[in-house]
Design a protein around this motif. Structure first.
Motif, short mmCIF file in Angstrom:
data_model
loop_
_atom_site.label_atom_id
_atom_site.label_comp_id
_atom_site.label_asym_id
_atom_site.label_seq_id
_atom_site.Cartn_x
_atom_site.Cartn_y
_atom_site.Cartn_z
N ALA A 86 0.95 -1.25 0.02
CA ALA A 86 -0.07 0.08 -0.05
C ALA A 86 0.79 1.20 0.07
O ALA A 86 0.71 2.10 -0.94
CB ALA A 86 -0.99 -0.18 1.16
N LEU A 87 1.79 1.24 0.94
CA LEU A 87 2.86 2.29 1.06
C LEU A 87 3.56 2.38 -0.37
O LEU A 87 3.76 3.77 -0.94
CB LEU A 87 3.57 2.15 2.11
CG LEU A 87 3.37 2.59 3.34
CD1 LEU A 87 4.49 2.28 4.41
CD2 LEU A 87 2.99 4.21 3.42
N THR A 88 3.98 1.34 -1.06
CA THR A 88 4.69 1.33 -2.04
C THR A 88 3.92 1.97 -3.19
O THR A 88 4.49 2.71 -4.05
CB THR A 88 5.22 -0.14 -2.82
OG1 THR A 88 6.29 -0.47 -1.76
CG2 THR A 88 5.91 0.09 -4.04
N ALA B 233 3.25 -3.80 -9.53
CA ALA B 233 4.23 -3.55 -8.48
C ALA B 233 3.65 -4.25 -7.04
O ALA B 233 4.14 -4.66 -6.21
CB ALA B 233 4.46 -2.05 -8.31
N ALA B 234 2.21 -3.84 -6.97
CA ALA B 234 1.45 -4.22 -5.77
C ALA B 234 1.49 -5.90 -5.62
O ALA B 234 1.79 -6.32 -4.71
CB ALA B 234 0.09 -3.82 -5.74
N VAL C 168 9.66 -2.21 -7.11
CA VAL C 168 10.49 -3.33 -6.50
C VAL C 168 11.24 -2.85 -5.40
O VAL C 168 11.21 -3.53 -4.64
CB VAL C 168 11.23 -4.04 -7.95
CG1 VAL C 168 12.15 -4.82 -7.39
CG2 VAL C 168 10.21 -4.51 -8.65
N VAL C 169 12.01 -1.96 -5.65
CA VAL C 169 12.77 -1.06 -4.55
C VAL C 169 12.04 -1.09 -3.48
O VAL C 169 12.46 -1.38 -2.31
CB VAL C 169 13.68 -0.26 -5.12
CG1 VAL C 169 14.61 0.37 -3.97
CG2 VAL C 169 14.69 -0.62 -6.43
N SER C 170 11.18 -0.26 -3.56
CA SER C 170 10.29 0.23 -2.46
C SER C 170 9.52 -0.98 -1.76
O SER C 170 9.61 -0.93 -0.42
CB SER C 170 9.26 1.25 -2.84
OG SER C 170 8.21 1.38 -1.94
N ASN C 171 9.25 -2.02 -2.42
CA ASN C 171 8.46 -2.96 -2.06
C ASN C 171 9.39 -3.93 -1.01
O ASN C 171 9.35 -4.28 0.23
CB ASN C 171 7.82 -3.94 -2.98
CG ASN C 171 6.44 -3.50 -2.99
OD1 ASN C 171 5.68 -3.44 -2.52
ND2 ASN C 171 6.14 -3.47 -4.37
#
Lengths: 210, 784
Positions: free
Chosen positions: B668-670, B696-697, B757-760
């Motif tokens: 969710a944040l990503t 991404a999710a 991808v990085v953020s997740n």
């Protein structure tokens, strides 16, 4: 196209008047026709057509303004100006909207145009590329007969006749389809009016005789 | 890879099955690039018109051709020869360079000129008129125009045909040189060519453009003349070629990079092959399902579809990374399955909402992805283990991973950071100067800006109709439509005089209403009266008696003719133009008034309001934007429903509010982070970005589920870290490559996913990882 032929005829006349001796030798005659613009001369012209009972006769003057650039001004019996620049023709007549058209719309005129351009530049070889050229008469009274080489051009334009006397071109005639022709008398030859009932043959004869 | 006979047989059968599926797909699959597949069905008349125009309307098939690099005369000659050559060919239905010839109306339609021409509306055809005309024709004969006009005079002494052809010219004509169209500077000869193939049939467009280029090549023997071709068809061909070239290049680079990465991770070529099998199965099964259900697949479905099932690459990676010497691969797969299945099921269920989006392209995408992911998951669980060896070493014993995990474990659990991140992202989105969403339809098929500018410049030179505004007249039949158009003509002419518009065009300029034609017919004198007038006029002119018999015949025939219909004119050079202006659909007729140089849309609106309910001013830009907005609204609703379903599935599987929150929080944040980064970079979101957000999710969900699964077993944590690292690096590799693409579409997919991808991964490590030595249940350091 008539205009163009006329314009070129004018130049021819001017060219010839510059030439001291003219003769039936085409290759010698044509180069002497080259002339620098601008130049203006009076004309009287009779237009014959199968559609007409009698010829339409107009008078005015024509100017050669530079390569591919002519102006023809009719002053009698009405006013009309035609300007040819390159391939674009613009006709303005009193009391009517002006009209513009391209010479290319009548493809048979293309060959004629390049022939005339060649005549004006005195390029006998270029004339010979478009027309077969025959000459008659002598230096005192000469005539050139230009016949288009390609059949397509001959369809509407049968012959161009250019005639003159010594240094003066007096007459320029375009013979088109059967019964259609225009004869243009130039310079001093234009001073005598053309009779309303003149025939093509009679006028062509008048071109020839001094 | 297991080397037993049974395993090799299984592998062979699997590969053979893939081969059979490839053959099936190749036979069945038809790739379409009609963008309308990706647009919702139109609800307003404007949207309907827009979509017709977009795909197959004559306007979208028109290519503008410009020739330069020689003298105007040479260019005009080539222009003329090219028109003649193309008219002789098969691929173009209408070609013109503006040159008008007197024979553009077929001979049998010539008598109609007295019903089409306005000449006799105010001026009766009487003796005075004829006499004046014959005087003018006499003068014409003695002028340089005489040679051209002479053959026509017996049939048309009033020059109705030239007047008519002139009135059919565009109101604002391009410059002419040597009779053909040129640009304003007189340097480029311009032609207009309409292909038979619709604009979004790239194969047909390419064939037409190839024919054009071949014919031009044959004419330009010296090679000095340069030809520019512009138009929707050219763009669709160009973009497809470019996209294919770039996709092949990037795809090649990604494949090589991925194989190297997998070799580094597993040290076995056999392992690399095994990881590719579920993905290949997923793609082929998805394609086979779509081609069986839908027949044709949109090019974008393919591109998106393969992007979305890329996540399936991670499934075998998890299996391989979790292998250990003391467990059968099948047991490993069984242990992983609940987590894997939760990820797959929740992703699939979310995609199912797309099936009900009402957009065919999205339904195809959903079908492709759901089938693909399910197949990848099932083959990873049930086929792959039997082909897989027990591992020689356990990634759970890796010292490197151990150290890595320990240093990660020492990181704080910044529960508050989530809140800060949310505030930061929302702030960026709120403050970004550009709109959040891209509303232009062009955002979906991005054509390089320089080509678009060139196209607009060429069309402006040609004075072609404004693409934004037009007036639409609806009527029950053609006659009513034509009558309404005739009523609009006077006010439109006034707008031209006032400078509100520069020109306009409508069908009644070519074919007047039957009522108007009948009025003109009734005004024509009968044969006897006309003969008497003509004889009087002729006697006063130098014309010979009887030469105008063909004219008499034409007028006599014109009195008897049934009014000219649109259908009759369909096969002439005017047919195309009229087809564009007058359309029939299900019992109703829509007539368009195209406009050029619109300066005052308000004046047009006023004219439309005053003209009654049948006349409306269409604003196609507004229509296309409303279409995009509607499409997006739908997709956002779908996504909302999908998120709820997804949370539901995860909740069902994990059965704990805290665990669910830990798993859901990173993705969710990503999503928020991606939107914020794009906004900060000045990018407005399109459909492509939305789809990428979903991907991404999906990735984020998998990472989080596995971290969560591995929560309290140190060896399992290290194996999960290995698997996730391999997944992250391989996914990152592919999407970073896409993000570097020169094509906006590929960039729009690559950038958000790479960020995601990085953020997740980072967020999953920080937020989903439980604190060491604290059990899941008592852990309270998780964000909500």
């Amino acid at each position: 196209m008539n205009l163009l032929t006329r314009g070129i005829a004018v130049s021819l006349i001017l060219l010839c008047s510059a030439a001291r001796s003219a003769g039936p030798d085409v290759d010698a005659l044509i180069p002497r026709l080259a002339r620098l613009p601008p130049a203006t001369i009076a004309f009287t012209e009779a237009r014959f057509s199968a559609l007409l009972r009698e010829p339409v006769i107009v008078a005015g003057e024509v100017s050669y303004l530079g390569p591919g650039s002519f102006e023809r001004r009719v002053t009698l019996p009405y006013r009309e100006t035609t300007a040819i620049h390159g391939e674009s023709v613009r006709i303005e007549r009193e009391g009517e909207a002006s009209r513009t058209f391209g010479l290319k719309r009548a493809p048979e005129l293309g060959g004629l145009l390049s022939g005339f351009a060649a005549l004006l530049s005195g390029d006998a070889a270029a004339v010979a590329r478009e027309f077969s050229v025959a000459s008659t008469g002598d230096e005192k009274s000469w005539a050139l007969e230009l016949t288009p080489l390609t059949r397509n051009d001959r369809r509407r334009l049968r012959q161009i006749l250019v005639s003159g006397a010594e240094s003066e071109t007096r007459c320029f005639a375009v013979v088109s389809e059967q019964g259609s022709a225009s004869v243009m008398l130039l310079g001093s030859a234009a001073e005598q009016p053309i009779a309303g009932d003149a025939t093509l043959d009679a006028l062509l004869r008048r071109c020839r005789v001094e | 890879m297991r080397r037993t006979a049974a395993a090799l047989l299984g592998l062979t059968l699997w590969i053979a099955a893939l081969g059979v599926m490839t053959i099936f797909v190749q036979r069945r699959l038809e790739v379409s690039s009609d963008l309308r597949l990706f647009l919702p069905s139109p609800t307003t008349r404007e949207q309907r018109l827009l979509l017709e125009d977009f795909g197959e309307g004559p306007a979208s098939r028109v290519l503008v051709v410009a020739l330069d690099g020689a003298t105007p005369e040479e260019l005009a000659d080539v222009s003329r020869a090219l028109v003649a050559a193309l008219r002789g060919g098969e691929k173009f239905r209408f070609v013109t360079n503006g040159e008008v010839s007197l024979d553009s109306l077929p001979d049998e339609l010539l008598p109609y000129r007295f019903l089409l021409s306005r000449t006799f509306d105010d001026q009766p055809l009487n003796a005075e008129f004829l006499e004046a005309q014959l005087v003018a024709r006499t003068r014409d004969l003695a002028s340089p125009a005489g040679l051209i006009l002479e053959p026509w005079l017996p049939r048309d002494p009033t020059l109705e045909l030239p007047k008519l052809l002139e009135s059919w010219q565009p109101l604002r004509e391009p410059r002419r040189e040597f009779d053909v169209w040129f640009d304003g500077a007189g340097a480029r000869a311009l032609l207009v060519a309409e292909t038979r193939a619709p604009a979004f049939d790239p194969a047909g467009q390419r064939a037409a453009i190839e024919e054009l280029e071949r014919m031009f090549g044959a004419l330009d023997a010296r090679g000095s003349i340069h030809m520019t071709v512009s138009g929707a068809g050219k763009f669709s061909d160009l973009m497809e070629t470019r996209t294919r070239a770039e996709t092949t290049r990037l795809g090649g680079a990604a494949t090589i990079g991925m194989i190297i990465l997998l070799l580094l991770a597993y040290r076995r070529i056999g392992s690399v092959i095994l990881t590719l099998l579920p993905l290949a199965s997923a793609g082929l099964a998805g394609l086979a399902a779509v081609s069986a259900l839908f027949g044709s697949v949109h090019g974008i479905t393919l591109a998106f579809g393969f992007t979305l099932i890329g996540v399936a690459q991670d499934y075998p990676i998890h299996l391989l990374s979790h292998r250990r010497p003391d467990a059968e691969p099948d047991a490993v797969a069984r242990a992983l399955w609940p987590t894997l299945a939760t990820g797959i099921a929740s992703t699939c269920i979310s995609y199912l909402t797309f099936l009900f989006s009402g957009v065919l392209g999205l339904a195809q995408l959903a079908c492709f992805t759901v089938i693909g992911l399910a197949v990848a998951g099932l083959t990873t669980r049930y086929l792959l283990p039997s082909l897989t060896d027990k591992a020689g070493s356990d990634h759970g014993n890796s010292l490197l991973l151990q150290r890595l995990w320990d240093s990660v474990a020492r990181l704080p659990h910044p529960g508050w950071a989530g809140g800060v991140l949310v505030v930061l992202c929302v702030g960026i989105v709120a403050l970004a100067p550009q709109p959040l969403w891209e509303n232009a339809l062009g955002g979906l098929t991005p054509v390089p800006a320089d080509l678009l500018a060139q196209d607009q410049e060429l069309r402006a030179q040609l004075g072609t109709a404004d693409l934004r505004y037009m007036l639409a007249v609806t009527a029950d039949d053609e006659e009513t439509a034509l009558e309404s158009l005739e009523k609009l003509d006077a006010p439109l002419r006034e707008l031209v005089q006032r400078g509100a518009i520069r020109g306009y065009d409508h069908a009644a300029r070519y074919v007047p209403a039957a009522a108007t034609q009948r009025i003109r017919q009734a005004k024509l004198p009968d044969a006897q009266a006309l003969r008497a007038m003509l004889e009087t006029a002729q006697a006063r002119s130098p014309f010979r008696a009887g030469v105008f018999e063909p004219f008499l015949e034409d007028v006599t025939r014109a009195r008897e003719l049934a009014p000219l219909t649109v259908e009759q004119i369909g096969d002439t050079a005017l047919g195309t133009e009229i087809e564009l202006l007058l359309r029939r659909s299900s019992g109703a007729v829509t007539a368009l008034v195209t406009l050029s140089g619109v300066d005052d849309a308000g004046a047009l609106q006023q004219l439309a309001l005053g003209a009654g309910p049948a006349v409306t001013l269409l604003d196609l830009k507004a229509a296309s934007e409303s279409l995009v907005v509607r499409q997006r609204t739908r997709i956002l609703w779908m996504l909302g429903a999908a998120s709820i379903l997804l949370v539901g599935v995860v909740a069902f599987a994990l059965r704990s509010g805290r665990r669910v929150a830990r798993v859901i929080a990173p993705m969710a944040l990503t999503t928020l982070v991606i939107v914020a980064v794009l906004q900060a970079a000045g990018i407005s979101l399109t459909l492509f970005h939305l789809i990428s957000l979903i991907l991404a999710a999906g990735l984020g969900l998998d990472y989080a589920l596995f971290f969560e699964h591995a929560a309290d077993d140190p060896a399992e944590q290290r194996r999960t870290l290995h698997a996730t690292l391999v997944s992250v690096l391989s996914t990152l590799l592919v999407f970073v490559l896409l993000a570097t693409s020169s094509l906006p579409v590929l960039r729009a997919i690559g950038t958000p996913v790479a960020i995601g991808v990085v953020s997740n991964f980072v967020l999953a490590l920080l937020l989903t990882r439980p604190a060491p030595a604290v059990t899941r249940v008592t852990n309270s350091a998780q964000p909500k």
